[in-house]
Design an enzyme around this catalytic site. Structure first.
Site, mmCIF file in Angstrom:
data_model
loop_
_atom_site.group_PDB
_atom_site.id
_atom_site.type_symbol
_atom_site.label_atom_id
_atom_site.label_comp_id
_atom_site.label_asym_id
_atom_site.label_seq_id
_atom_site.Cartn_x
_atom_site.Cartn_y
_atom_site.Cartn_z
ATOM 1 N N ARG A 1 0.837 -1.204 0.000
ATOM 2 C CA ARG A 1 0.000 0.000 0.000
ATOM 3 C C ARG A 1 0.875 1.258 0.000
ATOM 4 O O ARG A 1 0.523 2.262 -0.618
ATOM 5 C CB ARG A 1 -0.996 0.001 1.161
ATOM 6 C CG ARG A 1 -2.029 1.118 1.063
ATOM 7 C CD ARG A 1 -3.132 1.015 2.113
ATOM 8 N NE ARG A 1 -4.168 0.063 1.752
ATOM 9 C CZ ARG A 1 -5.211 0.345 0.974
ATOM 10 N NH1 ARG A 1 -5.378 1.571 0.487
ATOM 11 N NH2 ARG A 1 -6.093 -0.572 0.688
ATOM 12 N N PHE B 1 -2.480 1.799 6.859
ATOM 13 C CA PHE B 1 -1.843 0.589 6.348
ATOM 14 C C PHE B 1 -0.703 0.883 5.375
ATOM 15 O O PHE B 1 -0.709 0.423 4.245
ATOM 16 C CB PHE B 1 -2.947 -0.243 5.659
ATOM 17 C CG PHE B 1 -2.710 -1.734 5.596
ATOM 18 C CD1 PHE B 1 -2.877 -2.539 6.703
ATOM 19 C CD2 PHE B 1 -2.358 -2.349 4.399
ATOM 20 C CE1 PHE B 1 -2.705 -3.916 6.635
ATOM 21 C CE2 PHE B 1 -2.172 -3.738 4.322
ATOM 22 C CZ PHE B 1 -2.343 -4.513 5.444
ATOM 23 N N GLU C 1 -10.306 4.976 6.761
ATOM 24 C CA GLU C 1 -8.891 5.331 6.774
ATOM 25 C C GLU C 1 -8.530 6.662 6.118
ATOM 26 O O GLU C 1 -7.660 7.369 6.613
ATOM 27 C CB GLU C 1 -8.079 4.213 6.095
ATOM 28 C CG GLU C 1 -8.216 2.903 6.817
ATOM 29 C CD GLU C 1 -7.495 1.780 6.100
ATOM 30 O OE1 GLU C 1 -7.990 1.333 5.056
ATOM 31 O OE2 GLU C 1 -6.438 1.364 6.586
HETATM 32 N N1 LUZ Z 1 -5.486 -5.058 5.127
HETATM 33 C C1 LUZ Z 1 -5.110 -5.840 4.113
HETATM 34 C C2 LUZ Z 1 -5.655 -3.749 4.964
HETATM 35 O O1 LUZ Z 1 -4.958 -7.041 4.312
HETATM 36 N N2 LUZ Z 1 -4.937 -5.303 2.888
HETATM 37 C C3 LUZ Z 1 -5.088 -3.987 2.645
HETATM 38 O O2 LUZ Z 1 -4.925 -3.546 1.520
HETATM 39 C C4 LUZ Z 1 -5.449 -3.171 3.724
HETATM 40 N N3 LUZ Z 1 -5.582 -1.867 3.556
HETATM 41 C C5 LUZ Z 1 -5.899 -1.109 4.582
HETATM 42 C C6 LUZ Z 1 -6.098 -1.698 5.824
HETATM 43 N N4 LUZ Z 1 -5.982 -2.986 6.012
HETATM 44 MO MO1 MOS Z 2 -6.968 -2.028 8.889
HETATM 45 S S1 MOS Z 2 -5.344 -0.921 9.088
HETATM 46 O O1 MOS Z 2 -7.238 -3.193 9.903
HETATM 47 O O2 MOS Z 2 -8.088 -1.422 7.937
#
Ligand code: LUZ
Ligand code: MOS
Length: 731
Positions: free
Chosen positions: A303, A337, A683
């Site tokens: 990400r 993330f 987010e």
């Molecule tokens: N969790 C994940 C996430 O496994 N993949 C993602 O792209 C993600 N993005 C934001 C928060 N959690």
């Molecule tokens: Mo997440 S950082 O658990 O969307």
């Protein structure tokens, strides 16, 4: 009636894992964790713990009947340490006793004989030694070297961004119970299926032998996307052997010491501009501090790569990421993330360039914002891009230019309290970057009295997803919203769930719910047409359907369309859509003390058609404040790998008194990529908080501080701000 989350929270009636009534004969578990950051585990002596009052049993890796492995991306994390320990706080043994206190006291008596090895805490150093969690990740577009060598200006520098503790209200925990050959586990997790899979694997059971129920969480913020599994599996291990219910709930201090946090990043950048201040090329290298096990680090790094160019149009880019193995507790998912680290680095590079060419930062931002039809370095083409209009809306609406000019007049600049302002735009991609996770299902029942039950994989963690799902079901079925009950998430009703994460909870589970509710509504519409006369209520229709032996239940599945890689061009479409908006953040700096206040934060936020404006506003405000905390007061300190800021008196989070006055304008417009025209909200607004960092730099410069060029260090604690004012080392 569906209880309103807000009322329960305010009245202290929400029940978290630790508040559930205890079963007969329940035992309590406590973790004995490594006290050294790196070493060879030679011997574990459980005897002193077993001799303590109330102790029933103690377990080590030897007692794990299945596979001692809980790593989901890389199999590098034993549930209980086996040969090595890789961080302070790594679980080595589990002690079970009649009371929680007895277990805790006894766990401290376990003797660990560990031959210490040289630890590494720094990501750059780990990369130099080749200690990578996964091979180097790279994203490249255009010819960066050519573009940089023919640029009018090139700036080069580094950005250090720190970790961040989640400080969810409810600490990690689970209760496990063996019931007629099946393990029933109540877990505070964002990932019920993840917990189910982990328990089945470590105990050598089938997934169908494990039922995971998630009541509701007291917050998570990503901290329970992966890391809840360990605590649930430890409770399950003890319950499995002892055939009695076992509860394991971490104290606050344990939680802060043992669990992972946001990843610290060390970043190097080069940014090129032409004569008119348009970006020509960007080169960036991220050294992600992954800690002692992979956890979700590779996905988080992905990400970062996708968000490397933030909200800006960048014709050529070379983006490189190192996931570095160090001897700190494994860092994990946290709201954004990997996105926030990338946004901070790009905005820092842009800030640097603005200084060098002598253009106001917001002018340089404006000149380079993404517009409709632009493509990102991964190849994704933006449609319905709102970056520029919302930036202009925010700057105009909040009178940015005039306020900043006033803050910089000679008399304002020479007073003790100096103001600084910054604009902070966002363009945040919605979808799990791992394509397979972009799916969900929903099970809807209509009872014969017209009331409704909905089960999905969405975990309610205070973000209001249940309310949104109830609203979607109610609107689709024509039911009263207070007649719709959204059930606790349970793996026997909702199978193969993705974690409630990536801001997608309402998008995915809401769309599945809409499809299931629509299937029932279609049947009822058939009945209604056959019925001549006054329109029927849902209760009347449901009763008729039952009398005619028609199903009043439906299950539906949804998978986000359009994601993936174009086999012809190689262009990636990792996201269903993006969320846009801009914040204007203002700070007041006390130039004598280095203390400051974030006084105002004003936002124009792209919301689609809000499913619940109060909830969405709350998400924007909360995320913004969490972002402010990350770049200002939240300061994780370690001594030889041991967290020393391990209480809420030594780790400062923004509080209500320190909160800026907040103004959130929801800019509503239909989004055809998500349920009922809505947009995800969890987010993206975290990024707004980063404006506080740049507003502080603005105030410091107005106050005449000479900042080290091309060296950005976050958080800007008052201590660091004072050092910058005094002109000493940026430490
Ligand atoms: N969790 C994940 C996430 O496994 N993949 C993602 O792209 C993600 N993005 C934001 C928060 N959690
Ligand atoms: Mo997440 S950082 O658990 O969307």
């Amino acid at each position: 009636m569906t209880a309103d989350e807000r009322e329960l929270h305010v009245r202290g009636l929400s029940r978290f894992i630790d508040d559930h009534p205890l079963s007969q004969g329940v035992l309590f578990a406590s973790i004995c964790a490594s006290k050294v950051p790196c070493g060879q585990l030679r011997r574990i002596d459980l005897q002193p713990a077993l001799a303590m009052p109330g102790v029933v049993a103690a377990f080590t890796a030897k007692d794990i009947p299945g596979d001692n492995q809980i790593g989901v991306i890389v199999p590098d994390e034993p549930l209980l340490a086996q040969d090595h320990v890789n961080w302070i706080g790594e679980p080595v043994a589990l002690v079970v006793a009649t009371t929680a206190e007895q277990a805790r006291v006894a766990a401290a008596e376990v003797i660990l004989d560990i031959e210490e090895r040289e630890p590494i805490f720094d990501a750059r150093q780990a990369a130099k030694l080749g200690r990578l969690i996964v091979p180097i990740r790279r994203l490249e577009k255009g010819n960066v070297d050519n573009a940089l060598s023919s640029s009018a200006t090139v700036v080069q520098g580094s950005v250090e961004s720190a970790g961040q503790e989640h400080v969810y209200l409810e600490t990690q925990g689970a209760i496990a119970e063996l019931d007629s050959g099946r393990l029933r586990v109540r877990s505070a997790t964002q990932s019920p299926t993840g917990v189910q899979r982990a328990i089945a694997a470590v105990l050598g059971l089938s997934m169908s032998d494990v039922e995971v129920e998630v009541p509701r969480l007291g917050g998570a913020f990503g901290g329970k996307e992966d890391q809840a599994s360990a605590y649930a599996a430890l409770a399950a291990l003890a319950a499995f052997h002892l055939r009695r219910p076992v509860k394991l709930v971490l104290s606050r201090v344990e939680d802060m010491r043992l669990t992972g946090k946001r990843h610290p990043y060390s970043t190097d950048y080069r940014l090129g501009l032409d004569e008119s201040g348009r970006i020509t090329a960007f080169e960036v290298t991220y050294y992600q501090n992954g800690g002692g096990a992979a956890d979700l680090s590779p996905a988080i790094l992905d990400r970062s790569l996708y968000h490397a160019t933030a909200t800006y149009r960048v014709p050529a880019a070379r983006i490189t990421g190192y996931a570095c193995r160090t001897n700190l507790p494994p860092f994990t998912a946290f709201r954004g993330f990997g996105g926030p680290q990338a946004f901070l680095a790009f905005e820092a590079a842009l800030d640097h360039a603005a200084q060098v060419i002598g253009m106001p930062r917001h002018e340089l931002q404006r000149r380079n914002l993404l517009v409709e039809g632009d493509s990102l370095p991964c190849g994704m083409v933006l449609s319905d891009c709102r970056a520029t209009p919302l930036f202009e809306d925010a700057l105009g609406r909040f009178d940015f230019v005039k306020r900043r000019r006033e803050a910089r007049t000679p008399s304002a600049a020479q007073s003790r309290i100096v103001r600084g302002l910054a604009a902070m735009p966002v363009c945040f991609g919605i979808s799990f970057t791992n394509k397979v996770l972009n799916q969900a299902s929903s099970l809807v029942h209509v009872y014969t009295d017209g009331s409704v039950s909905v089960s999905t994989g969405a975990v309610e963690m205070g973000q209001g997803v249940s309310r949104k799902i109830a609203r979607i079901a109610a609107r689709t079925l024509g039911a009263d919203e207070d007649k719709v009950r959204v059930e606790a998430t349970n793996t026997t009703r909702s199978a193969n769930t993705s974690p409630t994460a990536a801001s997608t909870g309402a998008d995915l589970n809401g769309m599945a719910t809409l499809l299931a509710a629509q299937a029932i509504r279609d049947r009822l519409d058939g009945l209604e047409q056959a019925h001549a006369g006054a329109p029927l209520t849902l209760a009347q229709l449901a009763a008729q359907a039952y009398a005619q032996r028609q199903s009043l239940s439906a299950q539906a599945h949804y998978a986000t369309p359009g994601l993936g890689v174009d086999p012809q061009t190689g262009a990636q479409t990792p996201f269903a859509y993006h969320v846009y908006g801009t914040a204007v953040v203002e700070v007041e700096l006390d130039t004598l003390l280095g203390t400051y206040r974030v006084t105002r934060a004003q936002v124009v936020h792209d919301m689609g058609r809000s499913l619940d404006p109060i909830t969405d506003r709350g998400q924007v405000e909360g995320a913004l404040l969490q972002g402010v905390g990350w770049v200002t007061c939240e300061d994780l300190r370690y001594a030889s790998g041991r967290l020393t800021s391990d209480t809420l008196t030594t780790y400062k989070v923004p509080d209500i008194l320190g909160s800026p006055s907040l103004e959130v304008v929801l800019s509503e417009r239909d989004n055809d990529k998500a349920v009922m025209g809505s947009k995800a909200v969890g987010e993206p607004p975290f990024i707004y908080g980063l404006g506080a960092f740049f507003a502080l730099l603005d105030a410091l410069r107005t106050a005449g501080a000479r900042l080290p060029e091309g060296e950005y260090v976050s958080p800007l604690t008052p201590e660091r701000v004072l050092m910058l004012l005094l002109g000493s080392e940026n430490k």
